[in-house]
Design a protein around this motif. Structure first.
Motif, mmCIF file in Angstrom:
data_model
loop_
_atom_site.group_PDB
_atom_site.id
_atom_site.type_symbol
_atom_site.label_atom_id
_atom_site.label_comp_id
_atom_site.label_asym_id
_atom_site.label_seq_id
_atom_site.Cartn_x
_atom_site.Cartn_y
_atom_site.Cartn_z
ATOM 1 N N ALA A 116 0.373 -1.481 -0.006
ATOM 2 C CA ALA A 116 0.194 -0.461 0.398
ATOM 3 C C ALA A 116 1.048 0.993 0.166
ATOM 4 N N ASN A 117 1.964 1.124 0.477
ATOM 5 C CA ASN A 117 2.875 2.357 0.623
ATOM 6 C C ASN A 117 3.395 2.927 -0.416
ATOM 7 N N ALA A 120 0.453 3.716 -2.569
ATOM 8 C CA ALA A 120 0.537 5.047 -2.467
ATOM 9 C C ALA A 120 1.895 6.293 -3.126
ATOM 10 N N ASN A 167 3.661 5.904 2.863
ATOM 11 C CA ASN A 167 3.436 6.721 2.209
ATOM 12 C C ASN A 167 2.000 6.884 1.426
ATOM 13 N N ASN A 168 1.805 5.484 2.306
ATOM 14 C CA ASN A 168 0.443 5.468 2.776
ATOM 15 C C ASN A 168 -0.636 6.074 3.411
ATOM 16 N N PHE A 171 -0.922 9.626 1.913
ATOM 17 C CA PHE A 171 -2.032 9.965 0.774
ATOM 18 C C PHE A 171 -3.046 9.920 0.701
ATOM 19 N N SER A 172 -3.452 9.220 2.182
ATOM 20 C CA SER A 172 -5.010 8.691 2.678
ATOM 21 C C SER A 172 -4.607 9.971 4.083
#
Length: 292
Positions: A116-117, A120, A167-168, A171-172
């Protein structure tokens, strides 16, 4: 007959010895060749990444994109190099690819957060909500973007601490980019006494704050009554400046508020309390009520 048996045994042992020696020699050559392939391959990968990054630099590509592309190329070419070396040893690469796929599924389930990271990070590179060097608030952390990696982004906070954020998570969450606009507003307050002339204070602060270095002439400095409290009116003092000068303007404006109002003779804002003293007759009345 005994001599024939001995000769047969010696001959058989010699054949096995030659066979073992041959296999050992072949295996040793393959090991040395694999090491050579690995060293040369790694050198070629390094050269290829440098050439790609050099080409992108000539096209003035953003440094964030350069690092990201370099990481992706390095990982991909290293995987291909390992598959090639295994193929040289006679291992079926199709089987190996199937194992990689199966392992990828297992790793994907176990490392879903990392994937996920990674995803993202790709979206951050493509959508570009910020770039290296921007001053942002991301993932609840405020700082200057130092690097955007495959899985995490590094921010250098104002107290000079490098902080890594997935990063996730960035981004979230909400992203605030303070460097994107040409200027930003500094929000401060000035407390006045209830007896102070607020019009004179507003005019004085507008003049003095506008003279602070790096305060922009347009938009002009805002000084207006923000609210009231028990002490008196509270003024909102809002100069505008470039993001690079934010803290300098912030602290200098605080100094100007204190010094300008004091030098102009404005009364010091102090909280006041009204104390009511009961007369003897009132006290007697209260005492009689309590007794009854």
């Amino acid at each position: 007959m005994a001599n024939n048996l001995v000769e047969t045994t010696v001959s058989t042992a010699s054949k096995y010895q030659d066979l073992v020696l041959q296999y050992a020699t072949d295996f040793g050559i393959k090991i040395l060749a694999a090491i050579a392939f690995w060293v040369v391959g790694r050198w070629l990968i390094h050269m290829a990444v440098r050439m790609v990054q050099g080409s992108l630099e000539k096209q003035k590509v953003d440094p964030t994109v350069l690092r990201y592309v370099g990481s992706v190329i390095t990982v991909t070419l290293n995987i291909l190099l390992v598959i090639g070396i295994l193929g040289y040893f006679g291992i079926q690469t199709t089987t190996f690819a199937a194992l990689i796929a199966a392992g990828g599924i297992a790793i994907g389930m176990a490392w879903s957060g990392l994937l996920a990271n990674f995803a993202a990070g790709a979206f951050i590179i493509v959508l570009r909500p910020f770039k290296v060097g921007d001053f942002v608030t991301a993932g609840g952390i405020t700082g200057t973007v130092k690097e955007i990696g495959l899985f995490a982004t590094a921010l250098n906070t104002p107290d000079n601490v490098v902080t890594l954020i997935g990063n996730n998570k960035i981004f979230s969450d909400t992203i605030q980019n303070y460097s994107l606009n040409p200027f930003r507003r500094v929000d401060l307050k000035a407390q006045l006494a209830g007896s102070a002339d607020h019009r004179a204070a507003i005019a004085l602060l507008k003049e003095k704050v506008a003279a602070i270095p790096n305060v922009l002439a347009a938009p002009a400095v805002d000084v207006e009554i923000l609210e009231f409290n028990l002490v008196g009116p509270v003024l909102a003092v809002r100069p505008y400046c470039h993001n690079d000068h934010y803290w300098q303007v912030y602290f200098d404006t605080n100094k100007v508020i204190k010094e300008a109002l004091a030098e102009a003779g404005f009364p010091v804002p102090t909280p006041s309390q009204v104390l009511s003293l009961a007369t003897p007759s009132v006290l007697e009345t209260l005492a009689s009520k309590f007794k009854s």
